[in-house]
Design a protein around this motif. Sequence first.
Motif, PDB file in Angstrom:
ATOM      1  N   UNK A 273       0.985  -1.583  -0.076  1.00 37.79           N
ATOM      2  CA  UNK A 273       0.237   0.197  -0.034  1.00 37.79           C
ATOM      3  C   UNK A 273       0.727   1.692   0.173  1.00 37.79           C
ATOM      4  N   UNK A 274       1.588   1.158   0.608  1.00 41.45           N
ATOM      5  CA  UNK A 274       2.921   2.604   1.071  1.00 41.45           C
ATOM      6  C   UNK A 274       3.444   2.772  -0.904  1.00 41.45           C
ATOM      7  N   UNK A 275       4.195   1.886  -0.847  1.00 38.81           N
ATOM      8  CA  UNK A 275       4.697   1.645  -2.042  1.00 38.81           C
ATOM      9  C   UNK A 275       3.807   2.534  -3.450  1.00 38.81           C
ATOM     10  N   UNK A 276       2.388   1.768  -3.379  1.00 40.81           N
ATOM     11  CA  UNK A 276       1.661   2.641  -3.668  1.00 40.81           C
ATOM     12  C   UNK A 276       1.422   3.761  -4.105  1.00 40.81           C
ATOM     13  N   UNK A 277       0.640   4.433  -3.112  1.00 40.61           N
ATOM     14  CA  UNK A 277       0.724   5.545  -2.941  1.00 40.61           C
ATOM     15  C   UNK A 277       1.736   6.473  -2.953  1.00 40.61           C
TER      16      UNK A 277
END
Length: 316
Positions: free
Chosen positions: A177-181
């Motif tokens: 999730x952090x990567x995509x954000x």
Amino acid sequence: MEQKDPRNFLQSGLNLPGIFRAGVHIPTPYAATKPPKKTLQAVYNAGRYKAALTLDILAIQSFMAGIYIAMAGHLFLSVGGGVLGAALFPTGLIAVVLASGELFTGDALIFIASLLGGQVKARSLLRNWTVAWIFNFSGCLVWAALLGYCSDALTDVGQADFAIAVARKKAFQPWVNIFLKGIGANFMVCIGVWQATCAEEVAGKILAIWFPIAGFVLMGFDHCIANQFLIPLGMMMGAKDISAVRLLFQALLPATLGNVIGGGILVGAVYWYVFDSMESFNGYRAKIRQTWNRRSTMLRASISSRNINTSANDAV
């Protein structure tokens, strides 16, 4: 008293775009923005400039960029986030752009495009990114420790608990999730940087930056340098369940990788491909041909020299 010729004042004092005929100023069309290809050339110029910075200047400008982003993060927390916090957050990137700070996330765009365009070398990219990331972090930590924590500024405005909650929200997310954000955040940051590079005037640069930056904050995306301030500050103020390992490898690492893709690939590489890839490919092919021709000439000369020596030995 000596009378000054107003025509000289117009020519030298105002420096208006245009020409003078018979003392009359004739304005010429003035472009408030650059066309896309000239914007890419401006990005190349920035890449060459940044690659040539001495280590001390690069470190100082990176430190100051961290200070600017931490300032923006502090503003965001002070007003309790939301729409107002998002509207204030762009002050950080505006300061970075107008003061020529070295921000890791913006440099993702500049160095990927400049590398693909043949303007800088890979070692310059690695040098800039490494120094910028480390000293951005240093600037964020200094502001967090001195002006965020020790000053009690957030406690005074009743936002200490909010700062802790933001830090925990940023730190305790799934890695992917952090990567995509992170991809989304730096895509929007670098769109803002690209648009600011298009603009010729300060007002245009500010407007070009403001909306994409406010947008990514409202969307809840993750910017690794902003998180270098928000998460450590929350840790200082009471989020003891966030460890240094979680900060570095579970929060900052995926955000950093996502930021590189979002800004470097989806903006820098895309606009290099759209506006300069054919010229770059032609340049690469020309260099390959030159190298091949030079080595072929050297090889033929070497073979010719050996044949002459062999003939001379046979004659003896």
